[in-house]
Enzyme design. Structure first.
Site, PDB file in Angstrom:
ATOM      1  N   LYS A 183       0.789  -1.006  -0.024  1.00  0.00           N
ATOM      2  CA  LYS A 183      -0.027   0.131  -0.101  1.00  0.00           C
ATOM      3  C   LYS A 183       0.960   1.247   0.131  1.00  0.00           C
ATOM      4  O   LYS A 183       1.305   1.678   0.861  1.00  0.00           O
ATOM      5  CB  LYS A 183      -1.168   0.096   1.307  1.00  0.00           C
ATOM      6  N   GLY A 235       7.277   5.303   7.673  1.00  0.00           N
ATOM      7  CA  GLY A 235       6.397   6.416   7.803  1.00  0.00           C
ATOM      8  C   GLY A 235       6.493   7.077   9.448  1.00  0.00           C
ATOM      9  O   GLY A 235       7.789   6.888  10.010  1.00  0.00           O
ATOM     10  N   SER A 236       5.525   7.779   9.634  1.00  0.00           N
ATOM     11  CA  SER A 236       5.846   8.809  10.678  1.00  0.00           C
ATOM     12  C   SER A 236       5.634   7.923  12.093  1.00  0.00           C
ATOM     13  O   SER A 236       5.049   6.923  12.049  1.00  0.00           O
ATOM     14  CB  SER A 236       4.530   9.626  10.618  1.00  0.00           C
ATOM     15  N   THR A 237       6.374   8.223  13.176  1.00  0.00           N
ATOM     16  CA  THR A 237       6.436   7.799  14.465  1.00  0.00           C
ATOM     17  C   THR A 237       4.812   7.723  14.951  1.00  0.00           C
ATOM     18  O   THR A 237       4.499   6.639  15.412  1.00  0.00           O
ATOM     19  CB  THR A 237       7.154   8.424  15.195  1.00  0.00           C
ATOM     20  N   ALA A 239       1.729   7.400  13.079  1.00  0.00           N
ATOM     21  CA  ALA A 239       1.355   6.213  12.491  1.00  0.00           C
ATOM     22  C   ALA A 239       1.883   4.555  12.982  1.00  0.00           C
ATOM     23  O   ALA A 239       1.149   3.816  13.271  1.00  0.00           O
ATOM     24  CB  ALA A 239       1.303   6.205  11.005  1.00  0.00           C
ATOM     25  N   GLY A 240       3.219   4.705  13.115  1.00  0.00           N
ATOM     26  CA  GLY A 240       3.838   3.554  13.250  1.00  0.00           C
ATOM     27  C   GLY A 240       3.445   3.036  14.908  1.00  0.00           C
ATOM     28  O   GLY A 240       3.190   1.875  15.130  1.00  0.00           O
ATOM     29  N   GLU A 257      10.002   1.617  10.562  1.00  0.00           N
ATOM     30  CA  GLU A 257      10.873   2.409  10.217  1.00  0.00           C
ATOM     31  C   GLU A 257      10.322   3.695  10.195  1.00  0.00           C
ATOM     32  O   GLU A 257       9.537   4.160   9.718  1.00  0.00           O
ATOM     33  CB  GLU A 257      11.533   2.254   8.916  1.00  0.00           C
ATOM     34  N   CYS A 291      14.249  10.636   6.705  1.00  0.00           N
ATOM     35  CA  CYS A 291      14.259  10.197   8.187  1.00  0.00           C
ATOM     36  C   CYS A 291      15.642  10.351   8.861  1.00  0.00           C
ATOM     37  O   CYS A 291      15.699  10.804  10.084  1.00  0.00           O
ATOM     38  CB  CYS A 291      13.558   8.906   8.083  1.00  0.00           C
ATOM     39  N   GLU A 390      10.842  16.328  14.666  1.00  0.00           N
ATOM     40  CA  GLU A 390      10.938  16.151  13.331  1.00  0.00           C
ATOM     41  C   GLU A 390      10.393  17.334  12.353  1.00  0.00           C
ATOM     42  O   GLU A 390       9.089  17.333  12.698  1.00  0.00           O
ATOM     43  CB  GLU A 390      10.820  14.731  12.943  1.00  0.00           C
TER      44      GLU A 390
HETATM   45  P1  NAD Z   1       2.720   8.626   7.452  1.00  0.00           P
HETATM   46  O1  NAD Z   1       3.097   7.851   8.587  1.00  0.00           O
HETATM   47  O2  NAD Z   1       1.796   9.519   7.320  1.00  0.00           O
HETATM   48  O3  NAD Z   1       2.255   7.781   6.282  1.00  0.00           O
HETATM   49  C1  NAD Z   1       3.297   6.739   5.716  1.00  0.00           C
HETATM   50  C2  NAD Z   1       2.112   5.552   5.044  1.00  0.00           C
HETATM   51  O4  NAD Z   1       1.371   5.079   6.241  1.00  0.00           O
HETATM   52  C3  NAD Z   1       1.187   6.135   4.071  1.00  0.00           C
HETATM   53  O5  NAD Z   1       0.928   5.099   3.097  1.00  0.00           O
HETATM   54  C4  NAD Z   1      -0.172   6.255   4.875  1.00  0.00           C
HETATM   55  O6  NAD Z   1      -0.980   6.270   3.858  1.00  0.00           O
HETATM   56  C5  NAD Z   1      -0.023   5.290   5.937  1.00  0.00           C
HETATM   57  N1  NAD Z   1      -0.828   5.310   6.913  1.00  0.00           N
HETATM   58  C6  NAD Z   1      -0.819   6.501   7.754  1.00  0.00           C
HETATM   59  N2  NAD Z   1      -1.540   6.225   9.009  1.00  0.00           N
HETATM   60  C7  NAD Z   1      -1.711   4.837   8.967  1.00  0.00           C
HETATM   61  C8  NAD Z   1      -2.441   4.075   9.897  1.00  0.00           C
HETATM   62  N3  NAD Z   1      -2.706   4.516  11.003  1.00  0.00           N
HETATM   63  N4  NAD Z   1      -2.385   2.519   9.387  1.00  0.00           N
HETATM   64  C9  NAD Z   1      -1.879   2.117   8.448  1.00  0.00           C
HETATM   65  N5  NAD Z   1      -1.656   3.228   7.537  1.00  0.00           N
HETATM   66  C10 NAD Z   1      -1.304   4.123   7.850  1.00  0.00           C
HETATM   67  O7  NAD Z   1       3.827   9.273   6.899  1.00  0.00           O
HETATM   68  P2  NAD Z   1       4.472  10.230   5.765  1.00  0.00           P
HETATM   69  O8  NAD Z   1       4.011  11.597   6.239  1.00  0.00           O
HETATM   70  O9  NAD Z   1       4.104   9.665   4.477  1.00  0.00           O
HETATM   71  O10 NAD Z   1       6.223  10.204   5.920  1.00  0.00           O
HETATM   72  C11 NAD Z   1       6.785  10.958   6.360  1.00  0.00           C
HETATM   73  C12 NAD Z   1       7.412  10.202   7.682  1.00  0.00           C
HETATM   74  O11 NAD Z   1       8.022   8.914   7.288  1.00  0.00           O
HETATM   75  C13 NAD Z   1       8.459  10.985   8.666  1.00  0.00           C
HETATM   76  O12 NAD Z   1       8.148  10.757   9.857  1.00  0.00           O
HETATM   77  C14 NAD Z   1       9.682  10.192   8.340  1.00  0.00           C
HETATM   78  O13 NAD Z   1      10.508  10.399   9.177  1.00  0.00           O
HETATM   79  C15 NAD Z   1       9.243   8.683   8.061  1.00  0.00           C
HETATM   80  N6  NAD Z   1      10.167   7.941   7.393  1.00  0.00           N
HETATM   81  C16 NAD Z   1      10.878   6.959   7.980  1.00  0.00           C
HETATM   82  C17 NAD Z   1      11.838   6.227   7.455  1.00  0.00           C
HETATM   83  C18 NAD Z   1      12.661   5.097   8.038  1.00  0.00           C
HETATM   84  O14 NAD Z   1      13.320   4.468   7.483  1.00  0.00           O
HETATM   85  N7  NAD Z   1      12.831   5.319   9.262  1.00  0.00           N
HETATM   86  C19 NAD Z   1      12.040   6.432   6.296  1.00  0.00           C
HETATM   87  C20 NAD Z   1      11.213   7.357   5.294  1.00  0.00           C
HETATM   88  C21 NAD Z   1      10.279   8.065   6.096  1.00  0.00           C
END
Ligand code: NAD
Length: 483
Positions: A183, A235-237, A239-240, A257, A291, A390
């Protein structure tokens, strides 16, 4: 739907499920907007929870045959997949840059060629790996330890490095014998379809890789789905954390991650010219939307103003402009919302009284595209919001320290722990300092991910590792058979 190898389609109203293009059940599509022009670049399907059901079912059906393939046969198919990705590398790089504003000089590597390199890397690893392990037991008997694929993988990715971050999951998962439902982020859904084009052209069996673009609800439906065996998320902390909570409740393995706020420690004997020459790639890479970017510069008091001058002059000289121009070092941010978020942080820095040494606004010659001037704030105490949170844009802070113990303490005074760099004359001392930094990765006098070494974070930066042999481990589980 067809697309040539050189020009991927920009109109993608279908999902990729079970090896076929299928209409989303709701019929919905989302516009993908070009970061530099603010114009609609194309449209992508938007998957509903019902589509997630179909994709997971297809991945489950494909699993028994895929995992039963001999390693050599799976590796051959992965090599064919890698070749198809590589054939598309240049156009994929351009497409990704148009979606998210990444300078093309960076995108060619990380969106263009990296996915094929990762797939080849794991195909080779698969050929080398001795899958089973027979051990003499303490009782004088023997135990066979098998490494089995975990099953169906839900891979959820962000927009900043859309191709690499998807490949970091797809490649080891497929190599391990898992099947995948990807996704991608709605902001960069179009480039994700390149994986489908390549899978079809390479003859990957139907259902081994499925692609369901969509937003948070689609991602949440996938994470919760009873047919999913493992979740791999970048993705973001925030959402993670939500995904980790769900996976905890379901006892579902998960790799996370997440965000970062890494520090560059410039030591008193550092070569400042060398440090400055790497600043763009270490601290502002991908317009700061990275990130592991080292956005906190820690400078010794003995050379503090020298460091401030070096950072300020380097950052103010960066070429800001069209991401498709090879001379561009800083392109636009991914969306208007992201730009507003970054400009809000600039205002927070101003109101807090930090010393703005360059940037701080929107470039005067850029009235289209979501540009922010590369910005530096000096004299920022590490407790300030600008140093703790961040920002995910081209904004750096500079903080003084008195001795190396204090530098390490400041570097570690962060909720995150993903990257970091140490700049010093003696690499051995650099390694000793790196050992003291609470982070999953640290660079000495440079920072570059290594496909063959694990990447990931500690603390709020996440759980688990990707890349290297360690990056395949989360897609396998062991079974001990006592003989
Ligand atoms: P985000 O968390 O908003 O979204 C990331 C993905 O998750 C998207 O596909 C989104 O649709 C999906 N998503 C969001 N909430 C969800 C949920 N509750 N359940 C399931 N899926 C969900 O992040 P973003 O704004 O797209 O990306 C930026 C963030 O990603 C930054 O915080 C960045 O530091 C982090 N990031 C981390 C790494 C790493 O390897 N550690 C690499 C790149 C980006």
């Amino acid at each position: 739907m067809t697309s040539s190898i050189t020009e991927p389609a920009l109109d993608r109203p279908d999902l990729f499920v079970d090896g076929e293009w299928t209409s989303p059940t709701g019929g919905a599509t989302t516009d993908v907007v070009e970061a530099a022009t603010e114009q609609v670049l194309g449209t992508a399907a938007s998957a509903t929870p019902a589509d997630v059901d179909l994709a997971v079912a297809a991945a489950r059906r494909a699993l028994p045959a895929w995992r039963a393939l001999r390693a050599e046969a799976r590796a051959d198919l992965l090599d064919a997949f890698a070749a198809q990705l590589k054939a598309r590398a240049k156009s994929t790089a351009v497409l990704s840059s148009r979606e998210n504003g990444m300078p093309i000089s960076l995108s060619v590597g990380v969106n263009g060629y990296a996915p094929s390199l990762m797939v080849s890397y794991y195909a080779n690893l698969l050929r080398k790996k001795d899958d089973d392990d027979i051990r003499p037991s303490a009782l004088g008997t023997r135990t066979v330890v098998r490494h089995e694929p975990v099953g169906v993988v839900a891979a959820i990715t962000p927009w900043n490095y859309p191709q690499s971050l998807a490949a970091m999951k797809i490649a080891p998962a497929l190599a391990a014998g898992c099947t995948v439902v990807l996704k991608p982020s709605p902001e960069t859904a179009l480039d994700a379809y390149v994986f489908a084009d390549a899978a079809l052209a390479a003859g990957l069996p139907a259902g081994v890789l499925n692609i369901v673009p969509g937003g948070r609800e689609t991602g949440a439906a996938l994470v919760e789905h009873p047919g999913v065996d493992k979740v791999a998320f970048t993705g973001s902390t925030a959402a993670g954390r939500a995904i980790g909570e769900t996976c905890g409740r379901l006892l579902r393995p998960v790799t996370l991650e997440l965000g970062g706020k890494s520090a560059s420690i410039v030591t008193a004997d550092a070569n400042l010219a060398e440090f400055a020459s790497h600043l763009a790639e270490v601290s502002l890479v991908n317009n700061g939307q990275t990130c592991h970017a080292c956005t906190r510069i820690l400078a010794p008091r003995s050379r503090y103003e020298e460091v401030v001058d070096a950072v300020t002059s380097t950052v103010s000289a960066l070429a800001v402009g069209d991401p498709l121009d090879r001379a561009t070092q800083v392109g636009p941010l991914v969306t208007d919302a992201q730009r507003r978020r970054v400009l809000d942080y600039v205002e927070i820095g101003r109101s807090a009284g930090h010393r703005l040494t360059t940037g701080g606004g929107v470039p005067a010659d850029r009235d289209t595209g979501w540009f922010v001037e590369p910005t530096v704030f000096a004299d920022v105490d590490n407790s300030a919001r600008l140093a703790q949170e961040e920002i995910f844009g081209p904004v750096l802070t500079i903080t003084p320290y008195s001795d190396e113990d204090e530098a390490v303490a400041i570097a570690n005074d962060s909720p995150y722990g993903l990257g970091g760099t140490v700049w010093c004359a003696d690499p051995e001392r650099g390694i000793a300092l790196a050992d003291r930094i609470e982070s999953g990765t640290v660079g000495v006098n440079h920072y570059a991910l290594d496909l063959a070494a694990p990447f990931g974070g500690v603390k709020d930066s996440g759980l688990g590792r990707e890349l290297g042999p360690e990056g395949m481990a989360p897609y396998r589980r062991t079974k001990s058979i006592y003989l």
